[in-house]
Structure formats: structure tokens, C-alpha cells
Design a protein around this motif. Sequence first.
Motif, PDB file in Angstrom:
ATOM      1  N   ASP A  19      21.529  53.447   5.575  1.00 18.13           N
ATOM      2  CA  ASP A  19      21.927  52.041   5.451  1.00 18.13           C
ATOM      3  C   ASP A  19      23.182  51.741   6.270  1.00 18.13           C
ATOM      4  O   ASP A  19      23.302  50.685   6.890  1.00 18.13           O
ATOM      5  N   ALA A  20      24.131  52.682   6.273  1.00 16.55           N
ATOM      6  CA  ALA A  20      25.351  52.487   7.066  1.00 16.55           C
ATOM      7  C   ALA A  20      25.015  52.387   8.548  1.00 16.55           C
ATOM      8  O   ALA A  20      25.597  51.563   9.276  1.00 16.55           O
ATOM      9  N   CYS A  21      24.078  53.209   9.010  1.00 15.31           N
ATOM     10  CA  CYS A  21      23.694  53.161  10.429  1.00 15.31           C
ATOM     11  C   CYS A  21      22.947  51.870  10.756  1.00 15.31           C
ATOM     12  O   CYS A  21      23.110  51.312  11.854  1.00 15.31           O
ATOM     13  N   LYS A  22      22.130  51.371   9.827  1.00 16.55           N
ATOM     14  CA  LYS A  22      21.466  50.080  10.042  1.00 16.55           C
ATOM     15  C   LYS A  22      22.521  48.989  10.247  1.00 16.55           C
ATOM     16  O   LYS A  22      22.415  48.162  11.167  1.00 16.55           O
ATOM     17  N   ALA A  23      23.518  48.966   9.361  1.00 16.75           N
ATOM     18  CA  ALA A  23      24.554  47.937   9.442  1.00 16.75           C
ATOM     19  C   ALA A  23      25.413  48.094  10.691  1.00 16.75           C
ATOM     20  O   ALA A  23      25.781  47.111  11.344  1.00 16.75           O
ATOM     21  N   ALA A  24      25.728  49.349  11.039  1.00 16.79           N
ATOM     22  CA  ALA A  24      26.516  49.595  12.245  1.00 16.79           C
ATOM     23  C   ALA A  24      25.768  49.132  13.489  1.00 16.79           C
ATOM     24  O   ALA A  24      26.373  48.600  14.438  1.00 16.79           O
ATOM     25  N   ASP A  25      24.461  49.316  13.495  1.00 20.03           N
ATOM     26  CA  ASP A  25      23.633  48.863  14.611  1.00 20.03           C
ATOM     27  C   ASP A  25      23.713  47.339  14.744  1.00 20.03           C
ATOM     28  O   ASP A  25      23.824  46.797  15.850  1.00 20.03           O
ATOM     29  N   VAL A  26      23.669  46.653  13.599  1.00 18.30           N
ATOM     30  CA  VAL A  26      23.791  45.191  13.609  1.00 18.30           C
ATOM     31  C   VAL A  26      25.130  44.771  14.223  1.00 18.30           C
ATOM     32  O   VAL A  26      25.189  43.896  15.099  1.00 18.30           O
ATOM     33  N   GLU A  37      32.299  40.557  11.517  1.00 18.77           N
ATOM     34  CA  GLU A  37      32.477  40.797  10.086  1.00 18.77           C
ATOM     35  C   GLU A  37      31.117  41.065   9.437  1.00 18.77           C
ATOM     36  O   GLU A  37      30.190  40.257   9.565  1.00 18.77           O
ATOM     37  N   ILE A  38      31.012  42.172   8.717  1.00 19.34           N
ATOM     38  CA  ILE A  38      29.738  42.539   8.093  1.00 19.34           C
ATOM     39  C   ILE A  38      29.291  41.491   7.080  1.00 19.34           C
ATOM     40  O   ILE A  38      28.093  41.265   6.885  1.00 19.34           O
ATOM     41  N   ASP A  39      30.246  40.816   6.434  1.00 21.14           N
ATOM     42  CA  ASP A  39      29.886  39.830   5.410  1.00 21.14           C
ATOM     43  C   ASP A  39      28.975  38.729   5.950  1.00 21.14           C
ATOM     44  O   ASP A  39      28.175  38.157   5.196  1.00 21.14           O
ATOM     45  N   HIS A  40      29.082  38.437   7.225  1.00 20.89           N
ATOM     46  CA  HIS A  40      28.280  37.363   7.823  1.00 20.89           C
ATOM     47  C   HIS A  40      26.781  37.647   7.698  1.00 20.89           C
ATOM     48  O   HIS A  40      25.977  36.707   7.607  1.00 20.89           O
TER      49      HIS A  40
END
Length: 335
Positions: A19-26, A37-40
Motif C-alpha cells: 500500500d505504501a508503494c501504491k501511494a508513493a507511486d501516486v 500532499e497525500i491527503d488530496h
Amino acid sequence: MLHTKPDCIVAIGGGSTIDACKAADVLATLGGTVSAEIDHYFGTGIVTEALKTTGLSQIPLIAVQVSASSGAHLTKYANITDPVLGQKKLIVDDAICPTVSLFDYEVTVSMPLSVTIDGALDAISHTFEVFCGAKPELYGKAKAIAECAISLVTEYSKDLIANPKDLKAREAIGLATDLGGYAIMLGGTSGAHLTSFSLVDIVSHGTACGIMNPYYAVFYSKAIQDQLRVVGNIFEAQGFAVENVASLEGRALALAVAEAMIGFSKSINAPTKLSDLKGFGEGHIARALAAAKDPQLAMKLKNMPIPMTASEVDTYMEPILRSAATGDFSIIRER
């Protein structure tokens, strides 16, 4: 990723790593043009919309799962924890599904028993919650998935506890958790998952869901009678039901199935009440109620078999949480 410009990302680990890698990719793809900002990106479909608007493409992600748990290698979900608030939030988007997924169930032999138990409970939670909220067109498929996964977990968990190196049992739990991943690509989870996001500082995810599902099942009882009979029959066949499920209906049926689920959790030495958790307190109830009113998590309220609005959270969810804290089902209000 921004510095090295990789051709692909290889995530090797459990659900949190993937999941962290999915978010980092985004963030690596969209952070420079949309928001850093990840919150977006929390919520549903926001990544897909941003990719369409910008014309950008994400880096291919190869997800190598090593834990029978969340099924993150198969799904459109990224659970991200805010350690300051002690709260999880979700990115839900088809765009973040891994490009390639790998999982050799034999690697789970070295997992700590507590992680195995957590994964087994997560498999039940994913399939049970999706089955309970399934729309008519998906009901048959959700039923088949839930029956298979819950049967695998209830039959083989005791074998794994007796012998953690039992490869047949390892495969069974791995298959069950993968079915859980399949289930949440067809439908959504609901109350138990929503509450689990606010317990991240005191308990692992699957165990939190395992604690909460019996209590939410009682709240949902009017809407899930057929699902309760299907699931209740599985628990009864494995010796966890104390009453004949076929002879019950209404709230009595929900209570019997809830007690059977609790009986299974006890059999694998899992906690069954929030008060069983070290560090649990009033602050967790307050945090869970506040999170349930957060628009970024609204999909969980909508996914409930008996949908709840943010304005109804204090009226109906607070009694569920207090019931789960004490084990007293009588305080759960029907809607």
C-alpha cells in the motif's frame, strides 16, 4: 522514485508495504502537477481523474506479497496511516492496482502466529462484509467467495496453530486471503473496516475487523438474514454455533451468528472485545466516531447493508462501539 526514475517498482512485503508503494507511486507521478500532499488523493476515483486531466501515467508496480493478510497485491486500495492522529485513511482507485502480482504461499511459513491469525480474520472480514452489502447482481458471486473463504479459514486455522509449518493449511489461509482481495474488488467493506481504521495504534487491522464484525452483524440483522444463514451454517458445521441456525430468524439469528464468530475468535486466541486490547480507551471511541463523519471515508457508511449518514453516527454507531467495548449486545440499537 523522483530521483532515480525507475522503469518499474517492485514492492516485496505485506499489505502495508504494498500500500505504501501504491501511494508513493501516486505522489511520484502526480505530486509535481496536482498535489504533493497525500491527503488530496484519499477517497474514491481521485487518482484516475487526475491521470486523465494531466495525461500522465504511473510507474508499473510489481507487488510481491509475502503475508497472508490484506490481499493488497490484488486490489485498488491503499491504506495509509497518519501516525500523529492514529488514523488510517484510504485511496480507492482502479488506477493503483498493481501491474503484476505474485504470491507464493509457502513463504508464509515463517510468519509469526499473530500475523497469521490477523490475516485469517481479515479474510473473513473482507468476504463477510462484501457479502453482507452485495447488490442483487453480485449476490451469487459474493456468496460463493464468502462460503469458500470462510470455510477455508474456519477449517484450517486450528491446524496452523497446531503446526505453523503445515503447508496445506498455509495454502488454505493464503487462498482465503486472496479471495478476500477478490471480494473487495467486487464490492466494498463497511462498518468493521471503518472502525478498524481508528484502532491502528493498539491492534492490527484484521484483528480489529474480527472484533467488530459480530457487533455490526447484529446492527445489520434486518437486512442480512440470508447472509447470516449462509455464514452461520459454516460456523455451525465447524462446531462454533451453540444454536441451530436454521431454526432462528431476526435479531436472534444475528446474535447466534455473532456468538459463533466470537467462538471462532476465541478458538484461535484472538481478542473478542475492544476492552481486551491494551491501551483501549474512550479516546478510541471518540476517534472512531469522528472518522465516520469524515467525507473521505463516507464510502464505508454507504456500503453498510443498512446505510448510515454522518448525522446518524452518534445515534447508531456509538452504541455499536460501546457494545464491542463490553461484549453487551443488548445496547445495539436497531434502525
